[in-house]
Write a protein that holds these residues in place. Structure first.
Motif, PDB file in Angstrom:
ATOM      1  N   GLN A 292       0.849  -1.204   0.000  1.00 25.45           N
ATOM      2  CA  GLN A 292       0.000   0.000   0.000  1.00 25.45           C
ATOM      3  C   GLN A 292       0.885   1.255   0.000  1.00 25.45           C
ATOM      4  O   GLN A 292       0.852   2.071   0.932  1.00 25.45           O
ATOM      5  N   HIS A 293       1.688   1.394  -1.050  1.00 27.33           N
ATOM      6  CA  HIS A 293       2.680   2.475  -1.076  1.00 27.33           C
ATOM      7  C   HIS A 293       2.032   3.863  -1.126  1.00 27.33           C
ATOM      8  O   HIS A 293       2.501   4.796  -0.473  1.00 27.33           O
ATOM      9  N   ASP A 294       0.967   4.000  -1.909  1.00 28.33           N
ATOM     10  CA  ASP A 294       0.353   5.329  -2.043  1.00 28.33           C
ATOM     11  C   ASP A 294      -0.210   5.826  -0.714  1.00 28.33           C
ATOM     12  O   ASP A 294      -0.042   6.993  -0.347  1.00 28.33           O
ATOM     13  N   LYS A 295      -0.883   4.922  -0.010  1.00 27.35           N
ATOM     14  CA  LYS A 295      -1.456   5.307   1.297  1.00 27.35           C
ATOM     15  C   LYS A 295      -0.329   5.672   2.275  1.00 27.35           C
ATOM     16  O   LYS A 295      -0.437   6.645   3.033  1.00 27.35           O
ATOM     17  N   ALA A 296       0.752   4.889   2.238  1.00 28.88           N
ATOM     18  CA  ALA A 296       1.883   5.176   3.129  1.00 28.88           C
ATOM     19  C   ALA A 296       2.454   6.560   2.820  1.00 28.88           C
ATOM     20  O   ALA A 296       2.716   7.349   3.738  1.00 28.88           O
ATOM     21  N   ASP A 297       2.628   6.864   1.548  1.00 31.50           N
ATOM     22  CA  ASP A 297       3.206   8.166   1.167  1.00 31.50           C
ATOM     23  C   ASP A 297       2.282   9.314   1.577  1.00 31.50           C
ATOM     24  O   ASP A 297       2.735  10.363   2.047  1.00 31.50           O
ATOM     25  N   GLN A 298       0.981   9.101   1.377  1.00 27.24           N
ATOM     26  CA  GLN A 298      -0.001  10.141   1.717  1.00 27.24           C
ATOM     27  C   GLN A 298       0.037  10.462   3.224  1.00 27.24           C
ATOM     28  O   GLN A 298       0.085  11.633   3.626  1.00 27.24           O
TER      29      GLN A 298
END
Ligand SMILES: NC(=O)c1ccc[n+]([C@@H]2O[C@H](COP(=O)([O-])OP(=O)(O)OC[C@H]3O[C@@H](n4cnc5c(N)ncnc54)[C@H](O)[C@@H]3O)[C@@H](O)[C@H]2O)c1
Length: 334
Positions: A292-298
């Motif tokens: 879940q890279h996008d959620k982590a970055d957000q």
């Protein structure tokens, strides 16, 4: 929806866990928490330090987020952390240390960005200890296996290759520990040959400590034994703001437990003062682990923005906000 075992832990554990689950809910992270506790709280309630229901949950879900746990003081209580690491072969202890705007440290302007890989199941922590009371001789055996050394060294290099890192440093004492130390050194050299694109260097542990204090920004990925890693990982945390802000993970081939590395802070438990950053950052490592890279970055962006506004931060970061106010500020910044 991925199911994750959530271990709130003791002391400030439930407060910082709630901060993380609130932030995840606000960011609509597609995970489903399965709460199973361990530690002093479960011991007081049921006489069990590590309830079977938790082990079953871990074996089913294979990914967990864990708050700090109090191991009751006294004979016969084995550390829960050590037990879980050994029982589930969580041989990689991974601790990133990175300078962050808004988090004070002596090295705030140094641009530190390193990741420490500590062997997590062997070495001096193998539990091979004897005391010969008659002769007054104490032995603690540092057992490194070839399999154990190879898998941690390979993991460090594989991580470096996957994340575009340039260099791996092996911190060792093989000049004195000619047997156990050499097994680690050989394994690191073998891994280095497998990943020729990654620069490789070796540093004797005493020099390594000095180099970390003098010029920490020279390091990228570090791999080392259980004991040296235990010490170096806290040293590295101290370079970037302390244990209250760094993440940690215990990773095996088929299970991973992400955890706040600080303790249960009984002195501030229940007062709404706890800083949830360490557990949140561990949860972000977990999100990367499950893809879940996008959620982590957000969420990381929202956290970093919040850290730059002191008035929104908890006391240990120089602010006066409560855990709930800090959490809400991160949610507002999402
Ligand atoms: N990973 C773990 O589960 C873990 C690690 C270390 C200690 N422990 C346990 O925790 C208990 C207390 O240990 P300790 O007092 O030596 O260490 P600690 O990390 O709990 O506390 C040290 C100091 O740091 C502060 N602190 C720690 N985390 C904080 C946070 N998130 N926000 C703000 N302040 C924070 C505390 O208030 C305290 O003043 C012991 O029972 C110990 O066994 C558990």
């Amino acid at each position: 929806m991925q199911r994750i075992t959530l271990i709130p832990g003791d002391g400030i554990g439930p407060e910082i866990t709630k901060a993380v689950t609130d932030i995840f809910a606000a960011a609509e992270v597609p995970v489903q928490w399965e709460e199973q506790n361990a530690g002093q709280t479960t011991f007081d309630a049921s006489g069990e330090l590590i309830p079977q229901a938790l082990l079953t949950s871990l074996e089913q879900n294979r990914v967990a987020l864990k708050g700090p746990i109090t191991t009751p003081v006294g004979k016969g209580f084995r550390s829960i952390n050590v037990t879980l690491r050994q029982q589930y072969n969580l041989y990689q202890n991974v601790r990133p240390a990175k300078t962050t705007a808004g988090i004070a440290s002596r090295y705030a302007d140094s641009g530190i960005d390193l990741v420490l890989f500590r062997e997590n199941t062997e070495g001096l922590y193998s539990g091979l200890e004897m005391y010969d009371a008659h002769n007054g001789i104490a032995d603690s055996v540092a057992r490194n296996t070839v399999v154990g050394a190879r898998r941690i060294c390979r993991a460090a290099f594989a991580y470096a290759a996957k994340h575009g890192r340039k260099k791996v440093t092996m911190a060792h004492k093989a000049n004195i520990l000619k047997v156990a130390g050499k097994v680690m050194l050989d394994a690191a050299q073998e891994a280095a040959r497998e990943f020729p694109q990654i620069q490789y260097e070796e540093k004797i542990i005493d020099n390594m400590c000095m180099q970390l204090v003098i010029r920490p920004e020279q390091f990228d990925v570090i791999v080392t034994t259980n004991l040296f890693g235990d010490i170096l990982s806290d040293l590295c945390a101290g370079l970037v703001g302390g244990l209250g802000v760094v993440a940690g993970a215990n990773i095996g081939d088929d299970m991973a437990i992400f955890e706040a590395v600080h303790g249960s802070a009984p002195d501030i438990a229940g007062q709404g003062k706890a800083n949830p950053t360490a557990l949140l950052r561990s949860a972000l490592m977990m999100l990367h682990h499950i893809g879940q890279h996008d959620k982590a970055d957000q969420i990381e962006k929202a956290l970093n923005l919040t850290l730059q506004d002191k008035s929104k931060c908890t006391g240990d970061l120089g602010g006066s906000a409560s855990t709930a106010e800090f959490t809400q500020a991160i949610i507002d910044n999402l």
